[in-house]
Design a protein around this motif. Structure first.
Motif, PDB file in Angstrom:
ATOM      1  N   ASN A 114     -18.071   1.473 -14.389  1.00  0.00           N
ATOM      2  CA  ASN A 114     -17.891   2.696 -15.182  1.00  0.00           C
ATOM      3  C   ASN A 114     -19.241   3.310 -15.524  1.00  0.00           C
ATOM      4  O   ASN A 114     -19.419   4.526 -15.421  1.00  0.00           O
ATOM      5  N   ASN A 120     -20.621   6.884 -14.094  1.00  0.00           N
ATOM      6  CA  ASN A 120     -21.084   7.929 -15.025  1.00  0.00           C
ATOM      7  C   ASN A 120     -22.485   8.395 -14.667  1.00  0.00           C
ATOM      8  O   ASN A 120     -22.767   9.599 -14.651  1.00  0.00           O
ATOM      9  N   GLN A 122     -22.445  10.438 -11.526  1.00  0.00           N
ATOM     10  CA  GLN A 122     -21.860  11.753 -11.791  1.00  0.00           C
ATOM     11  C   GLN A 122     -22.836  12.642 -12.577  1.00  0.00           C
ATOM     12  O   GLN A 122     -22.767  13.862 -12.498  1.00  0.00           O
ATOM     13  N   LYS A 145     -16.045  16.478 -18.362  1.00  0.00           N
ATOM     14  CA  LYS A 145     -15.906  16.777 -16.924  1.00  0.00           C
ATOM     15  C   LYS A 145     -14.679  17.633 -16.674  1.00  0.00           C
ATOM     16  O   LYS A 145     -13.742  17.643 -17.485  1.00  0.00           O
ATOM     17  N   GLY A 161     -13.497   5.955 -19.370  1.00  0.00           N
ATOM     18  CA  GLY A 161     -14.491   4.975 -18.928  1.00  0.00           C
ATOM     19  C   GLY A 161     -15.223   4.284 -20.064  1.00  0.00           C
ATOM     20  O   GLY A 161     -15.198   3.044 -20.171  1.00  0.00           O
TER      21      GLY A 161
HETATM   22 MG   LIG Z   1     -16.818   7.744 -16.790  1.00  0.00          MG
END
Ligand SMILES: [Mg+2]
Ligand SMILES: Nc1ncnc2c1ncn2[C@@H]1O[C@H](COP(=O)(O)OP(=O)(O)OP(=O)(O)O)[C@@H](O)[C@H]1O
Length: 495
Positions: free
Chosen positions: A386, A390, A393, A450, A459
Motif C-alpha cells: 500500500n 501510494n 502514484q 484520487k 490503503g
Molecule cells: Mg493508497
C-alpha cells in the motif's frame, strides 16, 4: 456477617440497659414499700406502748415503767426478734446519760419535742449497721423540761442483704438472657442473613470473574430475596449483552477481513499490467529457444544449455505467479517471527514491474543486522505494498523510492513506558509531499484525493489498523516539495 453482629449487639445493649433500669426501679419500689411497712409497724408498737408506759409511770413510778420497757426488750431479744424490733426508753435532754440518749442526733429529733412521731435512718454507733428508728414521744405530765420517748428500731441489714442478693440475681438473669439472645440471634442471623449474603457474594464474585451463567437461588420474600432476583436479572442481561457483543465483533471482523481482501485485490489489479509486461521477457526467451529446438538444428552441446535456460525462465514465471497468489490468498497464516528485510525485499520484488513501468526506481536498503518482528507476513506485505503503491502514484513523472529497514530505540507515542527497541521500516519517496490538511485526514477510511477508480481511500486506513494490531504505529514525515516518508514501527522480537 458484620452487619448482623452489629445490629444484634445494638439490640442486646438496649435490652440489657432496659432490664437494668427496670430492675433498679423495681428494687427501689420494694425498698420504699419495705421501709414504709417497717415504719408503720414501729409506729403501731410505739402507740401501743405509749399509754401503757405513761400509766405505769403515773401509778407505779419510773422504775416499774422502765421495767416494762426492759422486760419487753428482753422478751424480743430472747425470741431473736431484736433485729426486727428493739424497744428502748430515751431522754431527749442534752445531758441524758449515754444509756438513755437516742441513737439519732438531737437536731434530727426536734419535731419529737413538739409531740410528733419521727422516723429516721441511723447508723448504729457500735456495729455501723444501718437501722430504721421511730421515736414516739410519751407525755409524763410532771417535768415540762424533760421529754421522754420510746425508741423502736429495726436493723436494715437483712433487707440490705436481700437487696444485694436481688441485685446479683438481676445481673445473673440479664447475663444469661443476653448470652441466650446472642446464641439465638447468631443462629437466626446465620440462617436468615449470613447464609444468603454469602451466597449472594459468591455469585457476585463469579459474575465479576466472567461466569455469566452464575445464579443465586434464594426463596426469601425479603430484601435479600429481592436483591437475589435483581442480581439474576442483571446476569441475564449481561449474558445477553455479551452474546450481542460477540456476534457484532464477529460480524465486524468478517467485514474487516472482506475489506482487507478487497484492498489486496485492488493492489493486484494495479500490478496486473506490470506482471503481464514482466512475463513478456521470459515468454519471449522460452519461445525463441523452443523454436530453435523444434528446428532440430541445435548441436548436442547447446541442447542442454537451451533446456536449462527454458527451465530457468519457467521458474521465474512461477515465482511471479506464486507471489501473486500468496498475496491474493485470504490471510490465514499465523503470526511468527520474520525478518523484515526479507519481507521488504519480497514486497519490492512484487512491486518491481509496477514501479519500472512508472519510471520509478525502487530499492531496499539496510539489512546489515537482523531485524526480526513477530508478524503475519501477508498483512505486512499488504502494508508495504500500500505504501509503495501510494508512493508510485504520487510520482506520475517518475522518481525514487527507498525502503529502509533498521532497528531503533524509541518511546512509543502515547505511552509512558521506557524506550524500547523497534523494527522501523521506512518507505521514502521523492514525490510532492502531502499537504497538511490531507495529512490530517489521510488515515480515515474512504478518504482519498484520487479520481474515482484510481483510489478508494482504504490503503492507509487498513495499513494503520494492521500495524496497530501488531502492537506498533505509523509515523509520517512529509512536507510540500520534500517528499514523503512513512515509517512502520513494530516491536523487535528479541532472541
Ligand atoms: Mg493508497
Ligand atoms: N506517498 C504519498 N505522497 C503523497 N500523497 C500521499 C502519499 N500517500 C498517501 N497520500 C495521500 O493520502 C491519501 C490517502 O491514501 P490511501 O492510501 O489511504 O488512499 P488512496 O491511495 O487514495 O486509495 P487506495 O489506497 O484505497 O487505493 C491519498 O489519496 C493521497 O492524497
Amino acid at each position: 456477617v458484620r452487619l448482623t453482629a452489629k445490629l444484634v449487639a445494638a439490640w442486646l445493649v438496649a435490652i440489657a440497659i432496659l432490664a437494668l433500669l427496670f430492675g433498679r426501679r423495681e428494687l427501689g419500689r420494694q425498698t420504699a414499700e419495705f421501709e414504709a411497712r417497717r415504719e408503720a409497724s414501729q409506729q403501731a408498737v410505739g402507740r401501743l406502748f405509749r399509754p401503757i408506759i405513761a400509766r405505769t409511770w403515773r401509778n407505779e413510778g419510773e422504775a416499774s415503767a422502765m421495767y416494762v420497757v426492759a422486760y419487753t426488750r428482753q422478751l424480743m431479744a430472747d425470741q431473736h426478734l431484736d433485729n426486727e424490733l428493739a424497744l428502748r426508753w430515751v431522754w431527749l435532754d442534752r445531758d441524758a446519760p449515754a444509756s438513755s440518749s437516742p441513737m439519732a442526733s438531737l437536731q434530727a429529733l426536734s419535731a419529737v419535742l413538739s409531740g410528733k412521731e419521727v422516723t429516721r435512718h441511723v447508723a448504729d454507733q457500735r456495729t455501723g449497721v444501718e437501722r430504721l428508728v421511730t421515736y414516739v414521744p410519751v407525755a409524763l405530765g410532771m417535768d415540762p423540761d424533760r421529754t421522754g420517748a420510746l425508741e423502736i428500731s429495726s436493723s436494715l441489714e437483712p433487707f440490705h442483704q436481700f437487696e444485694a442478693a436481688t441485685r446479683q440475681r438481676l445481673f445473673a438473669t440479664i447475663a444469661i438472657g443476653v448470652a441466650a439472645l446472642v446464641i439465638l440471634s447468631g443462629l437466626i442471623g446465620a440462617w436468615v442473613v449470613a447464609r444468603p449474603v454469602r451466597r449472594l457474594v459468591a455469585t457476585a464474585r463469579a459474575i465479576g470473574d466472567g461466569d455469566l451463567s452464575a445464579r443465586v437461588d434464594l426463596r426469601q420474600r425479603d430484601e435479600l430475596g429481592r436483591l437475589a432476583g435483581a442480581m439474576n436479572g442483571m446476569a441475564d442481561r449481561l449474558a445477553d449483552a455479551q452474546d450481542r457483543v460477540a456476534q457484532e465483533t464477529e460480524a465486524r471482523i468478517r467485514a474487516l477481513e472482506q475489506l482487507r481482501h478487497g484492498d489486496r485485490l485492488s493492489t493486484l489489479g494495479r500490478l496486473a499490467s506490470g506482471v503481464a509486461h514482466e512475463l513478456g521477457t521470459p515468454l519471449a526467451v522460452i519461445s525463441g529457444r523452443a523454436q530453435l529446438l523444434a528446428e532440430g538444428s541445435v548441436g548436442a552441446s547447446k541442447l542442454q544449455q537451451y533446456a536449462r535456460s527454458i527451465e530457468h525462465q519457467v521458474e521465474r514465471m512461477s515465482d511471479i505467479a506464486r507471489q501473486l497468489t500468496d498475496f491474493a490468498r485470504r490471510d490465514t497464516r499465523k503470526h511468527a517471527p520474520h525478518d523484515m528485510v526479507a519481507l521488504a525485499r519480497d514486497a519490492s520484488d512484487m512491486m518491481g514491474a509496477l514501479s519500472t513501468k512508472a519510471r520509478v526506481q525502487l530499492e531496499v536498503t539496510g539489512g546489515d543486522a537482523p531485524a526480526i518482528a513477530v508478524v503475519s507476513p501477508t498483512q505486512i506485505q499488504q502494508v508495504l505494498s500500500n505504501l509503495i503503491v501510494n508512493a508510485v502514484q504520487a510520482m506520475p513523472t517518475g522518481g525514487r523510492i527507498a525502503v529502509d529497514v533498521r532497528v531503533e530505540a524509541a518511546a512509543a507515542p502515547a505511552s509512558s513506558g521506557p524506550p524500547r527497541r523497534w523494527v522501523c521500516t521506512r518507505v521514502t519517496d521523492t514525490g510532492p509531499g502531502i499537504p497538511r490538511d490531507v495529512q490530517e485526514r489521510m488515515f480515515e477510511p474512504f478518504f482519498t484525493t484520487k479520481r474515482s477508480g484510481e483510489g478508494m481511500g482504504l490503503g492507509l486506513a487498513i495499513s494503520q489498523e494492521i500495524v496497530l494490531e501488531h502492537g506498533g504505529w505509523i509515523a509520517v514525515d512529509s512536507g510540500p516539495d520534500r517528499g514523503t516518508s512513512f515509517a512502520i514501527y513494530l516491536p523487535e522480537h528479541a532472541g
